[in-house]
Design a protein around this motif. Structure first.
Motif, short mmCIF file in Angstrom:
data_model
loop_
_atom_site.label_atom_id
_atom_site.label_comp_id
_atom_site.label_asym_id
_atom_site.label_seq_id
_atom_site.Cartn_x
_atom_site.Cartn_y
_atom_site.Cartn_z
N GLN A 1 0.82 -1.21 0.00
CA GLN A 1 0.00 0.00 0.00
C GLN A 1 0.86 1.27 0.00
N LEU A 2 2.12 1.12 0.34
CA LEU A 2 3.02 2.27 0.36
C LEU A 2 3.34 2.74 -1.05
N ASP A 3 3.75 3.98 -1.16
CA ASP A 3 4.22 4.55 -2.42
C ASP A 3 5.42 3.75 -2.92
N SER A 4 5.49 3.51 -4.22
CA SER A 4 6.58 2.71 -4.81
C SER A 4 7.96 3.24 -4.44
N ALA A 5 8.12 4.56 -4.53
CA ALA A 5 9.43 5.15 -4.24
C ALA A 5 9.82 4.94 -2.77
N SER B 1 16.27 -0.29 -0.12
CA SER B 1 17.65 0.16 -0.37
C SER B 1 18.43 0.29 0.93
N ARG B 2 17.75 0.69 2.00
CA ARG B 2 18.44 0.85 3.30
C ARG B 2 18.81 -0.50 3.92
N VAL B 3 17.97 -1.52 3.75
CA VAL B 3 18.23 -2.80 4.42
C VAL B 3 18.85 -3.85 3.50
N ASP B 4 18.66 -3.69 2.18
CA ASP B 4 19.18 -4.68 1.23
C ASP B 4 19.47 -4.00 -0.10
N PRO B 5 20.56 -3.20 -0.13
CA PRO B 5 20.87 -2.45 -1.36
C PRO B 5 21.08 -3.33 -2.59
N GLU B 6 21.60 -4.54 -2.38
CA GLU B 6 21.83 -5.44 -3.52
C GLU B 6 20.50 -5.83 -4.16
N MET B 7 19.52 -6.23 -3.37
CA MET B 7 18.22 -6.61 -3.91
C MET B 7 17.51 -5.39 -4.51
N ALA B 8 17.64 -4.25 -3.86
CA ALA B 8 17.02 -3.03 -4.37
C ALA B 8 17.56 -2.68 -5.76
N ALA B 9 18.86 -2.92 -5.97
CA ALA B 9 19.47 -2.63 -7.27
C ALA B 9 18.94 -3.57 -8.35
N LYS B 10 18.53 -4.78 -7.98
CA LYS B 10 18.03 -5.75 -8.95
C LYS B 10 16.57 -5.54 -9.30
N LEU B 11 15.80 -4.96 -8.39
CA LEU B 11 14.36 -4.84 -8.58
C LEU B 11 13.97 -3.46 -9.09
N HIS B 12 13.06 -3.42 -10.03
CA HIS B 12 12.56 -2.14 -10.53
C HIS B 12 11.78 -1.46 -9.41
N PRO B 13 11.98 -0.16 -9.22
CA PRO B 13 11.28 0.55 -8.14
C PRO B 13 9.76 0.45 -8.19
N HIS B 14 9.20 0.20 -9.36
CA HIS B 14 7.74 0.11 -9.47
C HIS B 14 7.21 -1.31 -9.32
N ASP B 15 8.09 -2.28 -9.11
CA ASP B 15 7.65 -3.66 -8.91
C ASP B 15 7.33 -3.84 -7.42
N LYS B 16 6.20 -3.30 -7.02
CA LYS B 16 5.83 -3.26 -5.60
C LYS B 16 5.75 -4.65 -4.99
N ARG B 17 5.26 -5.62 -5.75
CA ARG B 17 5.10 -6.97 -5.21
C ARG B 17 6.45 -7.55 -4.79
N LYS B 18 7.44 -7.47 -5.67
CA LYS B 18 8.74 -8.05 -5.35
C LYS B 18 9.49 -7.24 -4.31
N VAL B 19 9.39 -5.92 -4.38
CA VAL B 19 10.05 -5.06 -3.39
C VAL B 19 9.45 -5.32 -2.01
N ALA B 20 8.12 -5.38 -1.94
CA ALA B 20 7.46 -5.66 -0.66
C ALA B 20 7.85 -7.04 -0.14
N ARG B 21 7.95 -8.00 -1.02
CA ARG B 21 8.33 -9.36 -0.62
C ARG B 21 9.73 -9.37 -0.01
N SER B 22 10.67 -8.67 -0.63
CA SER B 22 12.04 -8.63 -0.10
C SER B 22 12.07 -7.91 1.25
#
Length: 179
Positions: A93-97, A104-125
């Protein structure tokens, strides 16, 4: 197995009724996409016993189609069980950015791999990190380092698997990769 959603035959390129009569198919058209919060964990938990049942009958299960994430949950030890589905929904429900900044703060490596607008995968990580205290990327690296692991994931769950991956580019050209 494949095409779990009811009524999305064309969108999901579901096997036709004629093709279904040629050999036994499982897990087709049993989830209503409008009223379900069906997850990859639900898929895995339904498919794994079915695969075991098929093997027990001296048959060979063939897993086809679908989202890579769902198929990977069957083939490799890449799926981290998380307890609270509501937390992932809450994060989505949070804003994508903002969501991507948190990752990015807790897992910069995964954040670099995932598109900022892929909320499902970012939320999952983010959910994986919140529940385990370990960055998702680190867990995946650990799995890849296990005996039998490799760049695609942790060890295969089923020995002697034959994996064919179809890659299609935007122009519609395809090639089949065998591994």
């Amino acid at each position: 197995m494949g095409g779990v959603y009811k009524g999305l035959d064309i969108i999901t390129n579901k096997v036709s009724p004629q093709e279904q009569r040629l050999c036994r198919h499982h897990m087709i058209s049993f989830v209503d996409p409008l009223v379900s919060n069906y997850t990859v964990v639900d898929f895995r938990d339904k498919a794994v016993p079915l695969i075991s049942y098929i093997f027990a009958r001296d048959k060979i299960p063939i897993v086809v189609g679908g989202t890579n994430y769902y198929i990977e949950s069957l083939l490799w030890k890449v799926l981290i069980n998380t307890k609270v589905l509501d937390r992932k929904v809450e994060l989505e429900q949070l804003d994508s950015a903002e969501l991507h900044r948190r990752l990015s703060r807790v897992d910069p490596e995964m954040a670099a791999k995932l598109h900022p607008h892929d909320k499902r995968k970012v939320a999952r990580s983010l959910q994986v990190f919140e529940e385990t205290g370990i960055p998702h990327s680190e867990i995946l690296h650990q799995q890849q380092q296990e005996e039998g692991g490799g760049p695609l994931g942790g060890p295969l769950k089923y020995p002697h698997s034959c994996i064919l991956w179809l890659h299609a580019d935007q122009a519609g050209e395809s090639e089949i990769l065998a591994g």
